[in-house]
Design an enzyme around this catalytic site. Structure first.
Site, short mmCIF file in Angstrom:
data_model
loop_
_atom_site.label_atom_id
_atom_site.label_comp_id
_atom_site.label_asym_id
_atom_site.label_seq_id
_atom_site.Cartn_x
_atom_site.Cartn_y
_atom_site.Cartn_z
CB CYS A 2 -0.86 0.01 1.26
SG CYS A 2 -1.73 -1.55 1.49
NE ARG A 27 4.07 2.11 -1.82
CZ ARG A 27 5.25 1.52 -1.79
NH1 ARG A 27 6.19 1.90 -2.63
NH2 ARG A 27 5.51 0.56 -0.94
CD1 TRP A 75 -2.96 -4.11 -5.16
CD2 TRP A 75 -2.17 -5.53 -3.63
NE1 TRP A 75 -2.81 -5.34 -5.76
CE2 TRP A 75 -2.33 -6.22 -4.85
CE3 TRP A 75 -1.69 -6.24 -2.53
CZ2 TRP A 75 -2.02 -7.58 -4.99
CZ3 TRP A 75 -1.38 -7.59 -2.66
CH2 TRP A 75 -1.54 -8.23 -3.90
CG ASN A 101 3.10 -0.63 2.81
OD1 ASN A 101 2.51 -1.62 2.37
ND2 ASN A 101 4.22 -0.19 2.29
N GLY A 102 2.16 -3.16 4.94
CA GLY A 102 2.89 -4.37 5.31
C GLY A 102 1.92 -5.42 5.80
CD GLU A 466 9.81 -7.31 -19.33
OE1 GLU A 466 9.73 -8.22 -18.50
OE2 GLU A 466 9.45 -6.15 -19.08
CE LYS A 470 6.10 -5.10 -18.89
NZ LYS A 470 7.27 -5.23 -18.10
CD GLU A 473 2.92 -6.25 -16.04
OE1 GLU A 473 2.74 -6.31 -14.81
OE2 GLU A 473 4.04 -6.05 -16.54
CG HIS A 489 10.33 -30.37 -27.27
ND1 HIS A 489 10.72 -31.67 -27.54
CD2 HIS A 489 11.35 -29.58 -27.67
CE1 HIS A 489 11.94 -31.66 -28.05
NE2 HIS A 489 12.35 -30.40 -28.15
CE LYS A 582 6.95 0.72 -10.85
NZ LYS A 582 7.13 0.14 -12.20
O1 M6R Z 1 10.48 -3.53 -8.11
P1 M6R Z 1 10.87 -4.86 -8.70
O2 M6R Z 1 11.75 -4.74 -9.89
O3 M6R Z 1 11.46 -5.78 -7.68
O4 M6R Z 1 9.51 -5.50 -9.18
C1 M6R Z 1 9.49 -6.81 -9.66
C2 M6R Z 1 8.16 -7.15 -10.29
O5 M6R Z 1 7.14 -7.03 -9.36
C3 M6R Z 1 7.86 -6.25 -11.49
O6 M6R Z 1 8.85 -6.34 -12.47
C4 M6R Z 1 6.51 -6.62 -12.10
O7 M6R Z 1 6.57 -7.90 -12.68
C5 M6R Z 1 6.07 -5.57 -13.10
N1 M6R Z 1 4.65 -5.40 -12.99
C6 M6R Z 1 6.42 -5.92 -14.51
O8 M6R Z 1 5.93 -4.99 -15.43
#
Ligand code: M6R
Length: 587
Positions: A2, A27, A75, A101-102, A466, A470, A473, A489, A582
């Protein structure tokens, strides 16, 4: 996962808190709330579900009075997304308010104990116990009550507390981010610097268990009962970097910044790089550990080290790292790769490594993050704040840094610098209007698809992974990447007439991936080629420069744009895709 923010000073708190919340919304964005008060007045709490902007329309946060306050954007972890579960939470009397937060791991037993003592709980959250624990000891004064409450907590937490009749905010951090901003007119607390960047660049970074007591007259910091001093740094980040400017969304703004951020990533202190290179040479076992995009950058890194340096490094998902614990010794070097420096799985891996005596080097974007505090050394990405939930510019910066280390190890530092610099225009063109229009057309072709597959080999396999992340998500289309050689395979069974397959090709493995494309084509697949050279096999060609070791940068940028365009066409807010946040500060 959060965002929290607090302010105490000489200005009205609510507009500052509201702005801070908006800057922290990446966040978490399922609910939000603010509590304010004057030292002499009652605490007033307003909170609700939805995004900050929607709640603000209903609750008019800005009309809250008081020169002190705390705020939260959530969150959800414990408890559904409801008004009651939104923060701030108050004690039974309504005179103490907290944001957290936590995760409070022992909240169950604490809650039971407090209920037996007559406390009435209003929410299903773990956080509410904190307000009641403070209330339990309030007879000893607000500061002592907070300290003894914090002593009872297990888990991870950044907490801010206020109390009616007191002109101070009390904050603590343990394994969750909390920074203090020192402005001329008052003190800010926040989970992240962009929250208060508009008012100050002076930042105090906190260590685990630091308790901060901030009032109009100044700040005191305690750790383990002793008053301690923490330096105040000036951050290089700029408020403009944390604003959308001419762009509709942070995602497109951040994608477009990459010509600049890639150049910033190579501006490293040579002495720091040389020291890391020496450590790598002397290490017995090297791991690159990260999650999501940071893991994909680590995987790309493992290819650089294999190809450029002939050195074996182990890329490992941070959440799986404990399974490799037995290989860790005091000769092992662990690179913890994390944009935020706050990802709980990464920090957990750092602790596992340190527990075994291994050295840990953080590759991160956030100075003062837990990773920079807990690691032995850090390499900073210098990308500026990344607000969109998706990693874009920070992914390419991570790739740049790993490649830089690989080249430095084989004494090709200068050559590498020149290679990166010569790519400036190439990267810039990839984000041009013409390219965006070309990708918008592609997005229109793909927008109704349920599945998109992506293939690549070697470095391009890391890019395919990657790229799939993208797309999925931010557009919610199922996107899955395969190493080209794996198609036969099993995954080939998924290909039928019109199935879209995005293929990444590069000079060094062109023939093999061409064979894979033939396999797809023979089954009716619709191929999008991301490459420097056109092929008859492509139904749609996304032209990128051939950049050798830097291919992961030029090949991912068009797919970042494609993912953005898909999100926009499908009506998804690209900056805040559903269910995500994030910084993932839970394991
Ligand atoms: O802050 P970080 O690089 O540790 O975050 C890792 C992942 O949570 C982050 O890369 C996540 O997969 C993103 N949403 C990717 O776009």
């Amino acid at each position: 996962m959060c965002g929290i923010v607090g302010y105490v000073g000489y200005r009205k708190a609510s507009p500052l808190l509201l702005k801070g919340l908006k800057n922290l919304e990446y966040r978490g964005y399922d609910s939000a709330g603010i509590a304010t008060c004057h030292a002499q007045s009652c605490i007033e709490v307003r909170k609700g579900i939805g995004k900050v902007e929607e709640i603000e329309k209903k609750l008019n946060f800005e009309s809250l009075d008081g020169d002190m306050g705390i705020a939260h954007t959530r969150w959800a972890t414990h408890g559904a997304v409801t008004d009651r579960n939104a923060h701030p939470h108050t004690d039974s009397t309504g005179k103490i308010a907290i944001v957290h937060n936590g995760i409070i791991e022992n909240y169950g037993e604490l809650k039971e104990e407090l209920i037996e003592k007559g406390h009435e709980f209003r929410s299903e959250t773990d956080s509410e116990v904190i307000a009641h624990l403070i209330e339990e000891n309030i007879a000893y004064g607000f500061e002592d009550a907070c300290m003894s409450a914090f002593n009872r907590l297990k888990g991870s937490y950044a907490i801010l507390a206020i109390k009616e009749g007191e002109d101070k905010i009390i904050g603590i951090r343990k394994d969750s981010p909390l920074v203090v901003g020192i402005a001329e007119h008052g003190t800010f607390f926040a989970s992240d610097i962009p929250s208060f960047l508009e008012w100050t660049k002076n930042v105090m970074y906190l260590y685990n268990y630091d308790i901060v007591i901030a009032g109009k007259e100044g700040i005191r910091v305690y750790n383990e009962g002793l008053e301690v001093s923490r330096p105040i740094d000036t951050v290089e980040w700029d408020i403009e970097q944390a604003k959308k400017g001419e762009f509709g969304h942070f995602m497109m703004k951040e994608i477009s910044e990459q010509a600049e951020t890639v150049m910033k990533a190579i501006k490293q202190d040579r002495a720091v790089v040389s020291a890391i290179v020496e450590e790598m040479k002397n290490a017995f076992g090297i791991f690159f550990v990260g999650c999501g995009s940071s893991y994909h950058a680590s995987l790309a890194g493992s290819y650089f080290f294999s190809k450029e340096v002939k050195m074996h490094v182990n890329p490992v998902l941070a959440s799986e790292f404990e399974n490799y614990e037995h290989f860790l010794t005091d000769k092992t070097l662990v690179f913890a790769v994390s944009q935020s420096g706050e990802t709980a799985d990464v920090l957990e891996a750092v602790r596992v490594a340190k527990g075994r005596g291994s050295r840990v080097i953080g590759i991160t974007n956030v100075l003062g993050s837990s990773l920079t505090m807990e690691g032995d050394a850090s390499l900073l990405m210098h990308s500026g704040p990344e607000i969109c939930v998706l990693s874009t510019k920070t992914y390419t910066s991570q790739v740049v840094l790993m490649n830089l280390l690989a080249h430095a190890l084989v004494n090709r530092y200068e050559e590498y610098m020149a290679d990166v610099k010569s790519l400036y225009l190439g990267i810039y063109n990839l984000t041009s209007r013409t390219m965006r229009e070309h990708l918008e057309e592609l997005a229109k072709e793909l927008v109704e698809e349920e599945h998109i597959y992506l293939i690549g080999r070697g470095l391009q396999y890391a890019t395919a992974l990657e790229a799939a992340l993208k797309i999925k998500e931010v557009s919610y289309i199922h996107a899955e990447a395969f190493a080209g050689g794996e198609l036969k395979h099993g995954p080939l069974a998924l290909i039928e007439e019109g199935t879209p397959v995005i293929a990444f090709t590069a000079r060094d493995n062109c023939n093999k991936i061409l064979s894979n494309m033939h396999e797809v084509k023979a089954r009716g697949g619709w191929i999008v080629g991301v490459s420097a050279k056109e092929s008859d096999l492509f139904d749609y060609w996304v032209k990128v420069p051939e950049a050798g070791a830097l291919n992961p940068i030029v090949q991912i940028i068009p797919i970042q744009i494609l993912a953005y365009e898909l999100a926009v066409l499908r009506g998804v807010d690209p900056d805040k895709p559903r269910n995500l946040a994030k910084s993932v500060t839970v394991t």
